[in-house]
Write a protein that holds these residues in place. Structure first.
Motif, PDB file in Angstrom:
ATOM      1  N   ARG A 161       0.847  -1.206   0.000  1.00 44.90           N
ATOM      2  CA  ARG A 161       0.000   0.000   0.000  1.00 44.90           C
ATOM      3  C   ARG A 161       0.880   1.253   0.000  1.00 44.90           C
ATOM      4  NH1 ARG A 161      -2.933   1.592  -2.571  1.00 44.90           N
ATOM      5  NH2 ARG A 161      -3.081   3.776  -2.163  1.00 44.90           N
ATOM      6  N   TYR A 162       1.945   1.252   0.803  1.00 45.89           N
ATOM      7  CA  TYR A 162       2.835   2.404   0.905  1.00 45.89           C
ATOM      8  C   TYR A 162       3.586   2.639  -0.407  1.00 45.89           C
ATOM      9  CZ  TYR A 162       6.306   5.588   2.861  1.00 45.89           C
ATOM     10  OH  TYR A 162       7.106   6.671   3.104  1.00 45.89           O
ATOM     11  N   ALA A 163       3.960   1.545  -1.078  1.00 43.42           N
ATOM     12  CA  ALA A 163       4.694   1.655  -2.340  1.00 43.42           C
ATOM     13  C   ALA A 163       3.768   1.924  -3.522  1.00 43.42           C
ATOM     14  CB  ALA A 163       5.487   0.373  -2.599  1.00 43.42           C
ATOM     15  N   GLY A 164       2.464   1.913  -3.282  1.00 46.37           N
ATOM     16  CA  GLY A 164       1.523   2.167  -4.367  1.00 46.37           C
ATOM     17  C   GLY A 164       1.349   0.970  -5.283  1.00 46.37           C
ATOM     18  N   GLY A 165       1.666  -0.221  -4.803  1.00 46.31           N
ATOM     19  CA  GLY A 165       1.501  -1.434  -5.601  1.00 46.31           C
ATOM     20  C   GLY A 165       2.429  -2.519  -5.122  1.00 46.31           C
ATOM     21  N   CYS A 166       2.181  -3.710  -5.603  1.00 50.38           N
ATOM     22  CA  CYS A 166       2.965  -4.870  -5.182  1.00 50.38           C
ATOM     23  C   CYS A 166       4.148  -5.100  -6.120  1.00 50.38           C
ATOM     24  CB  CYS A 166       2.065  -6.104  -5.140  1.00 50.38           C
ATOM     25  SG  CYS A 166       1.333  -6.515  -6.727  1.00 50.38           S
ATOM     26  N   THR A 167       4.917  -6.104  -5.807  1.00 45.04           N
ATOM     27  CA  THR A 167       6.102  -6.396  -6.621  1.00 45.04           C
ATOM     28  C   THR A 167       5.729  -6.738  -8.052  1.00 45.04           C
ATOM     29  OG1 THR A 167       6.047  -8.666  -5.818  1.00 45.04           O
ATOM     30  CG2 THR A 167       7.529  -7.162  -4.708  1.00 45.04           C
ATOM     31  N   SER A 168       4.674  -7.505  -8.239  1.00 44.32           N
ATOM     32  CA  SER A 168       4.287  -7.858  -9.608  1.00 44.32           C
ATOM     33  C   SER A 168       3.788  -6.636 -10.362  1.00 44.32           C
ATOM     34  CB  SER A 168       3.230  -8.965  -9.606  1.00 44.32           C
ATOM     35  OG  SER A 168       2.076  -8.563  -8.897  1.00 44.32           O
ATOM     36  N   GLY A 169       3.053  -5.771  -9.691  1.00 43.03           N
ATOM     37  CA  GLY A 169       2.553  -4.565 -10.358  1.00 43.03           C
ATOM     38  C   GLY A 169       3.672  -3.633 -10.774  1.00 43.03           C
ATOM     39  N   HIS A 170       4.596  -3.383  -9.873  1.00 47.06           N
ATOM     40  CA  HIS A 170       5.711  -2.483 -10.191  1.00 47.06           C
ATOM     41  C   HIS A 170       6.711  -3.127 -11.148  1.00 47.06           C
ATOM     42  CE1 HIS A 170       4.916   1.069  -7.855  1.00 47.06           C
ATOM     43  NE2 HIS A 170       4.696   0.348  -6.755  1.00 47.06           N
ATOM     44  N   ALA A 171       7.122  -4.376 -10.827  1.00 45.49           N
ATOM     45  CA  ALA A 171       8.193  -5.001 -11.601  1.00 45.49           C
ATOM     46  C   ALA A 171       7.754  -5.400 -13.002  1.00 45.49           C
ATOM     47  CB  ALA A 171       8.726  -6.221 -10.862  1.00 45.49           C
ATOM     48  N   ILE A 172       6.525  -5.846 -13.144  1.00 46.16           N
ATOM     49  CA  ILE A 172       6.082  -6.284 -14.463  1.00 46.16           C
ATOM     50  C   ILE A 172       5.379  -5.155 -15.206  1.00 46.16           C
ATOM     51  CG2 ILE A 172       4.632  -7.917 -15.710  1.00 46.16           C
ATOM     52  CD1 ILE A 172       5.088  -9.876 -13.369  1.00 46.16           C
ATOM     53  N   SER A 173       4.361  -4.605 -14.606  1.00 49.84           N
ATOM     54  CA  SER A 173       3.554  -3.601 -15.301  1.00 49.84           C
ATOM     55  C   SER A 173       4.229  -2.231 -15.304  1.00 49.84           C
ATOM     56  CB  SER A 173       2.173  -3.504 -14.635  1.00 49.84           C
ATOM     57  OG  SER A 173       1.309  -2.722 -15.389  1.00 49.84           O
ATOM     58  N   GLY A 174       4.699  -1.795 -14.164  1.00 49.72           N
ATOM     59  CA  GLY A 174       5.300  -0.459 -14.070  1.00 49.72           C
ATOM     60  C   GLY A 174       6.567  -0.318 -14.893  1.00 49.72           C
ATOM     61  N   LEU A 175       7.447  -1.315 -14.829  1.00 48.61           N
ATOM     62  CA  LEU A 175       8.678  -1.253 -15.626  1.00 48.61           C
ATOM     63  C   LEU A 175       8.382  -1.378 -17.120  1.00 48.61           C
ATOM     64  CD1 LEU A 175      11.246  -3.260 -13.466  1.00 48.61           C
ATOM     65  CD2 LEU A 175      10.974  -0.782 -13.672  1.00 48.61           C
ATOM     66  N   SER A 176       7.361  -2.163 -17.481  1.00 50.59           N
ATOM     67  CA  SER A 176       6.993  -2.271 -18.889  1.00 50.59           C
ATOM     68  C   SER A 176       6.483  -0.937 -19.428  1.00 50.59           C
ATOM     69  CB  SER A 176       5.895  -3.320 -19.082  1.00 50.59           C
ATOM     70  OG  SER A 176       6.359  -4.585 -18.740  1.00 50.59           O
ATOM     71  N   ASP A 177       5.883  -0.154 -18.528  1.00 50.52           N
ATOM     72  CA  ASP A 177       5.354   1.160 -18.906  1.00 50.52           C
ATOM     73  C   ASP A 177       6.390   2.271 -18.695  1.00 50.52           C
ATOM     74  OD1 ASP A 177       3.257   2.613 -19.953  1.00 50.52           O
ATOM     75  OD2 ASP A 177       2.322   2.983 -18.009  1.00 50.52           O
ATOM     76  N   LEU A 178       7.634   1.885 -18.352  1.00 48.91           N
ATOM     77  CA  LEU A 178       8.760   2.806 -18.137  1.00 48.91           C
ATOM     78  C   LEU A 178       8.456   3.872 -17.079  1.00 48.91           C
ATOM     79  CD1 LEU A 178       9.872   3.301 -21.859  1.00 48.91           C
ATOM     80  CD2 LEU A 178      10.754   1.659 -20.187  1.00 48.91           C
ATOM     81  N   GLN A 179       7.874   3.455 -15.970  1.00 49.09           N
ATOM     82  CA  GLN A 179       7.535   4.382 -14.888  1.00 49.09           C
ATOM     83  C   GLN A 179       8.692   4.460 -13.891  1.00 49.09           C
ATOM     84  OE1 GLN A 179       3.776   3.412 -13.110  1.00 49.09           O
ATOM     85  NE2 GLN A 179       2.743   3.268 -15.089  1.00 49.09           N
ATOM     86  N   TRP A 180       9.167   5.681 -13.667  1.00 48.49           N
ATOM     87  CA  TRP A 180      10.276   5.922 -12.744  1.00 48.49           C
ATOM     88  C   TRP A 180       9.962   5.447 -11.322  1.00 48.49           C
ATOM     89  CZ3 TRP A 180      15.213   6.594 -12.498  1.00 48.49           C
ATOM     90  CH2 TRP A 180      15.790   7.149 -11.367  1.00 48.49           C
ATOM     91  N   PRO A 181       8.763   5.736 -10.749  1.00 46.41           N
ATOM     92  CA  PRO A 181       8.478   5.242  -9.394  1.00 46.41           C
ATOM     93  C   PRO A 181       8.537   3.721  -9.285  1.00 46.41           C
ATOM     94  CG  PRO A 181       6.889   6.928 -10.008  1.00 46.41           C
ATOM     95  CD  PRO A 181       7.683   6.617 -11.243  1.00 46.41           C
ATOM     96  N   SER A 182       8.184   3.023 -10.346  1.00 44.31           N
ATOM     97  CA  SER A 182       8.254   1.565 -10.319  1.00 44.31           C
ATOM     98  C   SER A 182       9.698   1.087 -10.265  1.00 44.31           C
ATOM     99  CB  SER A 182       7.554   0.963 -11.536  1.00 44.31           C
ATOM    100  OG  SER A 182       6.165   1.158 -11.427  1.00 44.31           O
ATOM    101  N   LEU A 183      10.588   1.768 -10.968  1.00 47.03           N
ATOM    102  CA  LEU A 183      12.004   1.405 -10.909  1.00 47.03           C
ATOM    103  C   LEU A 183      12.538   1.592  -9.492  1.00 47.03           C
ATOM    104  CD1 LEU A 183      14.632   0.524 -12.286  1.00 47.03           C
ATOM    105  CD2 LEU A 183      15.039   2.938 -12.827  1.00 47.03           C
ATOM    106  N   VAL A 184      12.186   2.701  -8.863  1.00 39.93           N
ATOM    107  CA  VAL A 184      12.616   2.960  -7.485  1.00 39.93           C
ATOM    108  C   VAL A 184      12.035   1.896  -6.548  1.00 39.93           C
ATOM    109  CG1 VAL A 184      12.453   4.602  -5.566  1.00 39.93           C
ATOM    110  CG2 VAL A 184      12.894   5.433  -7.883  1.00 39.93           C
ATOM    111  N   ALA A 185      10.757   1.554  -6.732  1.00 38.56           N
ATOM    112  CA  ALA A 185      10.120   0.542  -5.884  1.00 38.56           C
ATOM    113  C   ALA A 185      10.785  -0.819  -6.069  1.00 38.56           C
ATOM    114  CB  ALA A 185       8.627   0.455  -6.197  1.00 38.56           C
ATOM    115  N   VAL A 186      11.082  -1.209  -7.294  1.00 40.57           N
ATOM    116  CA  VAL A 186      11.702  -2.509  -7.549  1.00 40.57           C
ATOM    117  C   VAL A 186      13.096  -2.569  -6.938  1.00 40.57           C
ATOM    118  CG1 VAL A 186      12.596  -4.018  -9.370  1.00 40.57           C
ATOM    119  CG2 VAL A 186      10.315  -3.045  -9.574  1.00 40.57           C
TER     120      VAL A 186
END
Length: 185
Positions: free
Chosen positions: A141-166
């Motif tokens: 919740r604090y990271a705004g998503g889980c590992t699968s959401g950030h690592a798979i979806s967020g990185l595929s969408d080239l989102q900077w916050p997802s890179l930081v979260a991963v």
């Protein structure tokens, strides 16, 4: 066909399937993640009447619930009908590391000392499961998503916050594996 399905598949098969799914999801403007399902379920059960966080149109996210149901059903089907019952093949170095922590080599999918029915009677195991679940829930919740959401979806969408979260997820995993895990066990 069943024999082929029940054998371990090479890593590149799952990578290609994940890439295909991500292309399809990006095409339709969807994002992947499992932790969103808790919010969707709470909203569908009426929590939005009491908590503004859950007040949204959950029916737009019904596909995510279907994905969750499919993942659980697929896991059950594979363990019930496609499992050979053989122990998972892990490296000798991992077996030695487990033995140093007091665990035997897995006879099935995981060490019985951690995941067997007898371990559920231990206060330490129950406390670890509850504490770990709370930390994972708070962290996703604090990271705004889980590992699968950030690592798979967020990185595929080239989102900077997802890179930081991963990067944070990997650092947390390393700290747990090499510092906290040996202290706990």
């Amino acid at each position: 066909m069943l024999e082929t399905l029940s054998q371990p598949w090479p890593w590149y098969v799952s990578g290609a399937v994940i890439a295909l799914i991500m292309v399809i999801m990006l095409f339709f403007g969807k994002s992947f993640g499992f932790s969103a399902n808790l919010r969707i379920i709470c909203s569908a059960c009426g929590a939005g009447k009491h908590v503004p966080f859950f007040d949204f149109n959950w029916k737009n996210q019904l596909w995510n619930i279907l994905f969750l149901v499919g993942a659980v059903l697929g896991g059950w089907i594979s363990s019930t009908f496609l499992s050979t019952g053989e122990a998972v093949q892990i490296s000798q170095a991992t077996i030695q590391d487990l033995q140093q922590l007091g665990f035997s080599a897995p006879q099935g999918m995981q060490p019985e000392e951690l995941f067997g029915m007898e371990s559920l009677l231990s206060f330490k195991t129950i406390a670890l499961l509850l504490g770990g679940g709370l930390l994972i829930g708070f962290g996703s919740r604090y990271a705004g998503g889980c590992t699968s959401g950030h690592a798979i979806s967020g990185l595929s969408d080239l989102q900077w916050p997802s890179l930081v979260a991963v990067i944070g997820f990997f650092i947390g995993g390393l700290i747990m594996t090499f510092l906290l895990y040996p202290l706990i066990f």
